[in-house]
Each structure stands twice: as C-alpha cells, then as structure tokens.
Design an enzyme around this catalytic site. Sequence first.
Site, mmCIF file in Angstrom:
data_model
loop_
_atom_site.group_PDB
_atom_site.id
_atom_site.type_symbol
_atom_site.label_atom_id
_atom_site.label_comp_id
_atom_site.label_asym_id
_atom_site.label_seq_id
_atom_site.Cartn_x
_atom_site.Cartn_y
_atom_site.Cartn_z
ATOM 1 N NE ARG A 67 40.660 51.118 45.320
ATOM 2 C CZ ARG A 67 41.026 50.252 44.370
ATOM 3 N NH1 ARG A 67 41.010 50.616 43.101
ATOM 4 N NH2 ARG A 67 41.370 49.022 44.687
ATOM 5 C CB SER B 137 44.941 49.305 43.312
ATOM 6 O OG SER B 137 45.392 48.438 42.303
ATOM 7 C CG ASP C 165 48.857 47.375 40.179
ATOM 8 O OD1 ASP C 165 49.635 46.513 40.609
ATOM 9 O OD2 ASP C 165 47.659 47.428 40.511
ATOM 10 C CG ASP D 8 48.208 47.304 44.737
ATOM 11 O OD1 ASP D 8 48.229 47.482 43.508
ATOM 12 O OD2 ASP D 8 47.260 46.729 45.310
ATOM 13 N NE ARG E 236 44.267 46.058 39.085
ATOM 14 C CZ ARG E 236 43.094 46.394 38.584
ATOM 15 N NH1 ARG E 236 42.963 46.581 37.286
ATOM 16 N NH2 ARG E 236 42.053 46.558 39.365
#
Length: 608
Positions: free
Chosen positions: A62, A158, A316, A318, A321
């Site tokens: 990431r 994310s 969120d 993607d 969450r």
Amino acid sequence: MASKGRVITGNDTLDGKINEYFEWYKDLKSEDEIHEIVKSKDVGVLSELFLKRLQFGTAGLRGRMGPGYSQLNDLVIIQTGQGLLQYLINGGEGFKEKGIVIGYDGRHNSHRFAELTATIFINSGVKVYMYSKVCPTPFVPFAVMKYKCAAGIMITASHNPKEDNGYKVYWENGAQIIPPHDKEIQKSILDNLEPSLTSWDVSVLNAAGSLCKDPLGEVMEDYFRIIKNDTVYPETNKSTILKFTYTAMHGVGYEYMKEAFRVANFKPFVVVEEQRDPDPDFPTVKFPNPEEGKSALDLSIKTADANKSTIVLANDPDADRLGCAVRTKDGDWRILNGNEIGALLAWWMLHLHRVSHPDDNPADAYMLASTVSSKILASMAKKEGFQFEETLTGFKWMGNRCVKLLEEKKHVLFAYEEAIGFMCGSSVLDKDGISAGIRLAELTTYLETMGLTLLDKLEEIYKIYGHHISDNSYWICHNQETIKKIFERLRNFAGQQNTYPTSIAGGKYSIIAVRDLTTGYDSTKPDNKAVLPTSKSSQMITFTFDNGLVSTLRTSGTEPKIKYYNELCASPEQQNIDTLKNILAEMVSAIVEEFLMPKANSLIPRSS
C-alpha cells in the site's frame, strides 16, 4: 529510457537504477516526469524513488501512486505479480488449475493494475476469476473460498487518501496472508524484477477464453443468499417505520448494500447521492473514512435530517468497514465508535445464534477481537458462556485464527477490530462492511419493536457487563528515529535498562502489568514471555492499570502515526459514567504527556 543516454546524478548506483527503470518501463508520461526531477538535480528525491522499494506489509502493498520503485505504478505492479506468480508456482502442483481471484475498487489505476495482474497469470496458463466491475474487498476472499482458489488479490487502498493504492493478498484459506508468506513473496518479487514483454499486453484478456472468468454473478447469488438465510426477522424489517440513510463514501458499496437491503426484506434506504458512485478524487470528503467522525459523515447527517431519517450507515470506499451515526432523543447526532458498534453486533450475533441453534453448547461458540479493541467481548463471554479470544491487531490474524477454529468444528459468531472492521459469521474471513451493515440494520428494527434504540441497547449492555469507555486517537510523526526513541524510552524508563513505567500522574494510578509485543515481554506470564506473536519491525506496548484501564501504544503499519488506545473497564457496580469519564480523561492526558511527550518530540496532532 536507455536511448536518451545515461542519466547523470553523480551517484553511479542511483544512475543505474534510474536507467534500469527507463529501460523496463513502457510509459512515456512516467519517463517525462522522472526527467523533470532529474533536471531539478534533486538527488534526495530520486534516491527515495529509486533506491528504496515498497515492502510487503499489511497483507500486501500500500502506498502512493507515482514513478519509481518506492511508489505504485505499472512496473511495480508487474514486478509484484511476477513475484507472487513464481511463489505460488513454487508452492506445489495444482496451482494453475485452482486459479486466483482478482478484484479492484474505483481508485485511479485500480482497473489498470488488475488487468496487468490478470495478464501475468493468464500468460502462464493460470485460471483467473476477475471481476468485471468494481466490487467490495470482501468479495475477493469470499470467491477464494467459493472456487477453492490458490489465492486472491484485491487492488485497493481502502480508506487511504486519493493519491494511494494497494495490492492486498489472500491465501487459499480465504484469509489475508501472514508470515512467512509476506517475506517469502517479497523475496520472490526481488528475484523476478525484470518484466516480461508479454506482461504489458493486456489485450490477452480478450482472447483468454476459459482461462478468464467473471465471477460476479455467481458470487452475488451465493453471497446474498447467505445474507437472506441469516436474516431471522424479515417481517420486522419489512414493517419498520425507521428510515436508514446510507453513504458509499464515493466507493463501491452502493449497489451491493442496495441488494443486501432488498434480500433482507428492508425498504430501500435513503442514499447520499453526492457520494453514491465511485469517484477516485473523493471530492466531498478530506479523508474517505467513516472512522474520522463528523468530518466524514457531515453530508450523510444533512441528508438524514432532510429525509427525517434517524440512522446513518456508512461504508468506506472498498466497503469492508462500517460506520454508524444515530440521532439522539434530543435531536443531536451521535457517531458510534468501533468498540460501541462491536458491542452491539456481538450481542446481536449471540442472539441470532441462540435463536437459530437453541440446543448448541455455548462453549463451542467463539468471538474474537484484536488486542487494541475493547475488552467488552471478554466481559460478555464470562457471563454468557461463549469463548473469547484476543489476537494481534489486524484481520489477517483474526481471519487465520478463525480458519483453525472452523477446522475444529467450532462456531465462529463474530470478530471485530475497533477501527470499524466487523466480521459477522464465517462466510467471509475478513471484515465485511456490507454484511455488518445489514446485521446492524436488523438489530435496529428488532429493537424498534420494543421501543428501544441502539443507544438504549448499548446502555443496557454496559449495565449488564460493565461500562467499557475508550479514548482512542493518534499523533502524526514522520521521523522514524523519533518514534524509535519514544518507545525505547518506555523500555528503559528513568534511564534504567529493561525497566518500564510503574505509574502515571505522580503515582496516582499504578501500572500492574506490561506487555511488549516488539520485544516479546509480558510481565503477567511466569517466564515473562508473551503468548501472542511478536514483531521487531513494529512498536507495540500495552499497560494495564490497577483501576481497570488498559492502554496500548503502537505504530501504524501503513501510516506515519503513533496510535494510542485507552479503555477503562469498569465493573457492573460502577455505574456513574461521569466519574468514569473524568478518570479516563485524566489518565489519557497523563499517558500522552508522560509517555509520548508530544511537545518535546514535535508530534503533529490529529486534525479534528
């Protein structure tokens, strides 16, 4: 590119890496960007870009998108895919037939990165299940288990800023990779850096035939069948007078949450139109993360007010969450934190299990939480008879532990982490914002039939199991040496080697236990050795106080942050919440000032 001659910076090693990059990369725009940096003679910037490399961290890569080996771009994605491919090939026979799953979100370059990855595997004769459009991250591990694949890859960052992207890897068990896979994949990447010429040609996907299959239709059918079958009170959902407002936070969640509401027999929710569809620039939010609170949910709350809605559900970008805000009885809004949502969902999942499996032994049912999450599940387990386990921070640890429990024929009811990640049931062995949203919505309608709200239920939970109040936040620090100095000072307190603090606030609050998962020390064990896995590459120390406060300080695996988690675990007899809040505030202030010393260490406070 090599035809333009050798780039001269005065550093042979750096020049070699820049020329190598130009020779391997097939993107003139990126090349021009590098030449502009070269012209500026900024050797420091060039060294950061070419002499450093993104490392496999939290289940993959990431980082910021851009040129160089330390950022995400087509070349780094190809190198990563080639390394992962070789690692899987080395793992044994049958891998090509098992295949892999590839998904992607709506960020800049996500679809491109997914296509490049699929191309690499198809060129080697590996079957690829690649989603035909953006999908929630949990759809990748779900598909890995459905098709019994060798691995899964999700292209997502994310809730990170728009400049970032990521490459998240799942193993054949449907859980995120854990050591030693990450280190071995990193080694395999370094052994396979030179890109094959065929890796750039994504047109191979159009002629892949049976080697490339879109799993979206079958996955949606199976996933939403489970959502429907797990819905215990469909008539209650249908008849509720409550209105739900939903935001996808410019991400992928809208279509999938819409379908989840339909199969669970809810009326359609009110959608935050401005944030409904994927937009990689996230124009209406500074940080696309429901965990940020009102700054991220302001538009959702305005939409809810305009539509006389009393509850907001937020994914969120993607959709792994879940955030939640509820209107209070006096008309204000309260944003539930991850521990509060976790307590509510835990109670609900236990309730659903008892309704569906009335004859089962509760001792065969398990719930899990990360070590920095609330201890409320432990308190519930003592009273209700189910099993509770604590894992290291991150769903990669919880997911892999769930795999073992399921192999032992145990019921895994629920797992969560305080960073608004929730796993309801075991059909996805990772956090899942879609299924969690439906379960929380169903709890809300169930309570409404009794004239209760989520806040009423939360208060009831704390009355039964004791108040668990928390204060979690972070400080930003870009200097790794400063971070190291802060934690080393705690390990050698007052200049005494291997000595930790024994109290705070001038001795008012005593520390009765210390667990250091960087060094492997745990004062509560007979041999002082921690049971949970340790990691020398990350910082994490937990202090337990004599009045029930548990405080954990740790570094982030993906961001320049020192995070702190503080929870005061009171007994059911301690019901004066104002007194408990005052104690917590005093202790957190002392911990920050005495342990982190933000002024002396030039730490940057979290923006409100």
